[in-house]
Design a protein around this motif. Structure first.
Motif, PDB file in Angstrom:
ATOM      1  N   ARG A 197      -3.863  79.954  15.187  1.00 59.44           N
ATOM      2  CA  ARG A 197      -5.347  79.521  15.718  1.00 59.44           C
ATOM      3  C   ARG A 197      -5.283  79.299  17.038  1.00 59.44           C
ATOM      4  O   ARG A 197      -6.550  79.122  17.507  1.00 59.44           O
ATOM      5  CB  ARG A 197      -5.869  78.532  14.510  1.00 59.44           C
ATOM      6  N   GLY A 198      -4.322  78.369  17.534  1.00 62.48           N
ATOM      7  CA  GLY A 198      -4.308  77.889  18.504  1.00 62.48           C
ATOM      8  C   GLY A 198      -2.933  78.006  19.410  1.00 62.48           C
ATOM      9  O   GLY A 198      -2.152  78.952  19.112  1.00 62.48           O
ATOM     10  N   THR A 199      -2.479  76.874  20.090  1.00 61.10           N
ATOM     11  CA  THR A 199      -1.292  76.778  20.636  1.00 61.10           C
ATOM     12  C   THR A 199      -0.489  75.572  20.170  1.00 61.10           C
ATOM     13  O   THR A 199      -0.887  74.539  20.123  1.00 61.10           O
ATOM     14  CB  THR A 199      -1.419  76.890  22.422  1.00 61.10           C
ATOM     15  N   VAL A 200       0.982  75.878  19.896  1.00 66.75           N
ATOM     16  CA  VAL A 200       1.827  74.975  19.400  1.00 66.75           C
ATOM     17  C   VAL A 200       2.887  74.793  20.470  1.00 66.75           C
ATOM     18  O   VAL A 200       3.653  75.727  20.828  1.00 66.75           O
ATOM     19  CB  VAL A 200       2.204  74.978  18.016  1.00 66.75           C
ATOM     20  N   VAL A 201       3.344  73.720  21.024  1.00 72.34           N
ATOM     21  CA  VAL A 201       4.289  73.300  21.616  1.00 72.34           C
ATOM     22  C   VAL A 201       5.530  72.488  21.093  1.00 72.34           C
ATOM     23  O   VAL A 201       4.908  71.218  20.703  1.00 72.34           O
ATOM     24  CB  VAL A 201       4.177  72.786  23.142  1.00 72.34           C
ATOM     25  N   VAL A 202       6.614  72.895  20.557  1.00 69.81           N
ATOM     26  CA  VAL A 202       7.518  71.922  20.197  1.00 69.81           C
ATOM     27  C   VAL A 202       8.716  71.880  20.850  1.00 69.81           C
ATOM     28  O   VAL A 202       9.129  72.940  21.292  1.00 69.81           O
ATOM     29  CB  VAL A 202       7.765  72.413  18.488  1.00 69.81           C
ATOM     30  N   SER A 203       9.417  70.738  20.748  1.00 74.12           N
ATOM     31  CA  SER A 203      10.700  70.496  21.235  1.00 74.12           C
ATOM     32  C   SER A 203      11.750  70.482  20.080  1.00 74.12           C
ATOM     33  O   SER A 203      11.093  70.148  18.856  1.00 74.12           O
ATOM     34  CB  SER A 203      10.997  69.481  22.150  1.00 74.12           C
ATOM     35  N   THR A 204      13.037  71.119  20.019  1.00 77.54           N
ATOM     36  CA  THR A 204      13.642  71.235  18.900  1.00 77.54           C
ATOM     37  C   THR A 204      15.217  71.419  19.598  1.00 77.54           C
ATOM     38  O   THR A 204      15.300  71.663  20.598  1.00 77.54           O
ATOM     39  CB  THR A 204      13.357  72.374  17.833  1.00 77.54           C
ATOM     40  N   HIS A 205      16.188  70.884  18.482  1.00 79.05           N
ATOM     41  CA  HIS A 205      17.313  71.227  18.879  1.00 79.05           C
ATOM     42  C   HIS A 205      18.278  72.057  18.014  1.00 79.05           C
ATOM     43  O   HIS A 205      19.104  72.437  18.256  1.00 79.05           O
ATOM     44  CB  HIS A 205      18.199  69.601  18.409  1.00 79.05           C
ATOM     45  N   HIS A 206      17.338  72.631  17.035  1.00 79.67           N
ATOM     46  CA  HIS A 206      17.754  73.605  16.317  1.00 79.67           C
ATOM     47  C   HIS A 206      17.291  74.859  16.659  1.00 79.67           C
ATOM     48  O   HIS A 206      16.277  75.360  16.764  1.00 79.67           O
ATOM     49  CB  HIS A 206      17.139  73.392  14.779  1.00 79.67           C
ATOM     50  N   THR A 207      18.237  75.763  17.226  1.00 78.99           N
ATOM     51  CA  THR A 207      17.982  77.117  17.853  1.00 78.99           C
ATOM     52  C   THR A 207      17.469  77.952  16.596  1.00 78.99           C
ATOM     53  O   THR A 207      16.552  78.673  16.765  1.00 78.99           O
ATOM     54  CB  THR A 207      19.331  77.895  18.549  1.00 78.99           C
ATOM     55  N   ALA A 208      18.016  77.778  15.320  1.00 82.27           N
ATOM     56  CA  ALA A 208      17.696  78.540  14.295  1.00 82.27           C
ATOM     57  C   ALA A 208      16.229  78.368  13.848  1.00 82.27           C
ATOM     58  O   ALA A 208      15.230  79.262  13.721  1.00 82.27           O
ATOM     59  CB  ALA A 208      18.476  78.321  12.966  1.00 82.27           C
ATOM     60  N   GLU A 209      15.650  77.081  14.113  1.00 77.67           N
ATOM     61  CA  GLU A 209      14.382  76.584  13.772  1.00 77.67           C
ATOM     62  C   GLU A 209      13.431  77.445  14.793  1.00 77.67           C
ATOM     63  O   GLU A 209      12.542  77.991  14.480  1.00 77.67           O
ATOM     64  CB  GLU A 209      14.292  75.378  13.990  1.00 77.67           C
ATOM     65  N   ALA A 210      13.858  77.336  16.097  1.00 75.06           N
ATOM     66  CA  ALA A 210      12.969  78.099  17.198  1.00 75.06           C
ATOM     67  C   ALA A 210      13.005  79.563  16.808  1.00 75.06           C
ATOM     68  O   ALA A 210      12.059  80.058  17.263  1.00 75.06           O
ATOM     69  CB  ALA A 210      13.830  77.809  18.389  1.00 75.06           C
ATOM     70  N   ALA A 211      14.287  80.032  16.568  1.00 75.71           N
ATOM     71  CA  ALA A 211      14.094  81.601  16.281  1.00 75.71           C
ATOM     72  C   ALA A 211      13.101  81.831  15.175  1.00 75.71           C
ATOM     73  O   ALA A 211      12.589  83.020  15.042  1.00 75.71           O
ATOM     74  CB  ALA A 211      15.374  82.027  15.826  1.00 75.71           C
ATOM     75  N   ALA A 212      13.071  81.222  14.018  1.00 73.29           N
ATOM     76  CA  ALA A 212      12.241  81.457  13.065  1.00 73.29           C
ATOM     77  C   ALA A 212      10.805  81.361  13.157  1.00 73.29           C
ATOM     78  O   ALA A 212      10.044  81.769  12.702  1.00 73.29           O
ATOM     79  CB  ALA A 212      12.858  80.459  11.872  1.00 73.29           C
TER      80      ALA A 212
END
Lengths: 300, 277
Positions: A197-212
């Motif tokens: 619906r919009g834009t989400v900017v997240v920071s993370t240490h989990h590369t797998a999380e980001a890939a998913a």
């Protein structure tokens, strides 16, 4: 009096535009000449500790002013007071360390943030608070005091406060940190929904999380953007550079590799130049990330 | 069994809502017991209205359950973001206690000391309120609320206003109890408002806490210096004459306070945390 309703994002405007932004704290340069474009979807910020992720997110959340460069959010300029207010009316922000009033119940805390977010009608506000709490599965503990809740539950309370009012732009600093796998999945579905619906900017240490989750990942190192693209592109960086062999013990790193470790299957996995007798393996986003974080090996 | 007479749809709806009086309700109920058609009509009505009716009821029920605390802070939104914020509530209570305890204790020992303490302290209560209202660092949930639309000068003004309004009657009551001469009762109010306004105006550019401390020290030096210079003679008369009731002091204070408040209301959407690191 300014007519804030007229201050909507111009159609076609990018949700997030960051141009040559620089921010320093004393002699430390936290964010250095960063450019970023995003128009909807979920964008993941990856990078080691101290890479400048939090500083960049705080600038995107309109709570920190850049020293140089310009930021445009939802087509509006956060430097102008009236436009910043219009941005904040469509913004949800999760700080890295969201302090919470220990003596408040989860419900009261989210209700307090709802008041600050200008939900003035009491009945409608309470309904929205309940909706946000239910989204993260906190309904059954919402009348317990914050101090009696676990760290993961507190994180979910802060997340509920961030998504109040279905913001067009969500800026979340490590939303998945401290959550158990089940709640991580719950968060993933909330974020992918928000990203549609919009834009989400997240920071993370989990590369797998980001890939998913993310359509776009940005790797930040020492305040600079080292990579920006789709997760598959980050993984593709490591094509032809990931090797499996059983000759090494995994404790010593063969020359030319940036990282070696023993995998769960008992093989030794190398990233970088091929050690003798090694076989080529399929790259993952982890491999791409590790290559990028070791600048000397990156071939742009 | 059936009869010739049937309850109208309107009557049945009113019956379902409990809107019929007891007499009519019991008559409709007696009819429903014997009439299959009207029972069917009633249940059809109930089914079609089920969604909205039960939703309404459910919202009412959850709203009741969700409001275990029916106190001031949960009822009014302005109270929720001012005194509902624990750090500000604690600061307000501390300021008020100091405002009562210090002058009264000093007044027990020496009437002059009581007067100095009140005139020295009372105008500072709003200043401290303003300084506390500014500090996101003093607020555990400050980070969480920093990016909300209300986290602007509006919120700071509202918080300073709440502390000021709380301090006014307390200061006057203490002056009455001490007792001070009547000219001193209200004389501290305008200087207090002016000091508070200065902190509010400059607080988005300078560190509001340091500014408040500097102003507080300045005011304390002024008042105690006057106290020292008038060892003999009536101190309260001097205070009354020079600090709090001197027309120039009052006019200057009123001017500063009014001017600053006008500027601040015009800049009410300015962020207070935008430049902070």
């Amino acid at each position: 009096m300014t007519n804030y309703a007229s201050l909507r994002a111009p159609s076609g405007a990018l949700a997030v535009t960051v141009d040559a932004v620089r921010k320093r704290f004393g002699s430390t340069i936290a964010v250095d000449a960063v450019d970023l474009r995003a128009s909807g979807g979920v964008i993941g910020l990856l990078g080691p500790n101290g890479a400048g992720k939090t500083t960049l997110l705080r600038m995107l959340a309109t709570v920190l002013e850049p020293d140089e460069g310009s930021i445009s959010l939802l087509g509006l300029d956060p430097r102008r007071a009236d436009e910043r207010l219009a941005i904040r009316r469509q913004l949800g922000y999760l700080p890295q360390e969201p302090g919470l009033y220990q003596g408040f119940s989860a419900f009261d805390l989210v209700d307090y943030v709802a008041v600050l977010k200008e939900h003035t009608d009491r009945g409608a506000r309470r309904q929205e608070v309940r909706r946000a709490l239910a989204l993260f599965g906190i309904t059954d503990v919402m009348h317990k005091k914050i101090r009696t809740l676990s760290g993961g539950t507190r994180k979910r309370v802060a997340l509920a406060a961030a998504v109040l009012g279905n913001p067009t732009l969500l800026v979340l600093d490590e939303p998945a940190a401290g959550l158990d796998p089940e709640h991580r999945l719950q968060l993933r579905s909330v974020l992918s929904d928000a990203g549609s619906r919009g834009t989400v900017v997240v920071s993370t240490h989990h590369t797998a999380e980001a890939a998913a989750l993310c359509q776009q990942v940005v790797v930040l190192i020492d305040g600079r953007v080292r990579f920006c693209g789709a997760p598959s592109e980050l993984a593709a960086l490591a094509t032809g550079r990931v090797w499996i062999d059983d000759a090494h013990d995994g404790n010593s790193r063969p020359a030319g590799t940036v990282q070696s470790w023993i995998t769960a299957e008992g093989h030794v996995r190398h990233i970088g130049d091929p050690p003798q007798g090694a076989e080529l393996a399929d790259p993952t986003i982890d491999d791409g990330y590790l290559l990028v974080t070791h600048a000397e090996v990156v071939t742009p | 069994m059936s009869t010739d007479w049937h309850a109208s749809p309107g009557q049945l709806a009113a019956f379902a809502d409990g809107a019929l009086g007891p007499v009519r309700a019991s008559s409709v109920e007696a009819h429903l017991v014997v009439c299959d058609d009207c029972r069917a009509e009633l249940s059809a009505q109930a089914e079609s209205a089920h969604g909205t009716c039960s939703d309404r009821m459910w919202t009412r029920i959850t709203d009741e359950i969700d409001s275990p605390r029916r106190n001031l802070a949960s009822r009014w939104t302005w109270a929720r973001v001012t005194l509902g914020s624990p750090p500000l509530a604690a600061a307000t209570v501390l300021v008020l206690i100091a405002l009562v305890v210090v002058p009264l204790l000093a007044g027990e020992m020496d009437r002059r000391a009581g007067a100095i303490a009140l005139i020295g302290l009372a105008p500072l209560a709003p200043v401290l309120g303003a300084a506390v209202a500014f500090r996101p660092a003093l607020d555990p949930a400050g980070q969480l609320s920093a990016a909300t639309p209300l986290a602007t000068m509006r919120l700071v003004l509202l918080r300073a206003l709440v502390v000021t309004i709380a301090a006014l009657p307390v200061g006057i009551a203490v002056a009455v109890v001490l007792p001070l001469r009547s000219t001193l009762l209200l004389g501290w109010v305008l200087p207090g408002l002016a000091l508070c306004a200065i902190v509010l105006a400059a607080g988005s550019r300078f560190d509001p806490t340091r500014l408040a401390i500097a102003l507080a020290l300045g005011w304390a030096v002024l008042v105690s210096n006057l106290g020292l210079r008038t060892r003999d003679g009536d101190l309260t008369a001097r205070l009354s004459e020079w600090v709090v009731n001197h027309p120039a002091t009052q006019l200057t204070s009123a001017g500063i306070a009014a001017g600053v408040v006008i500027v601040l209301v015009a800049r009410r959407d300015a962020a207070v945390n935008w430049r902070m690191s």
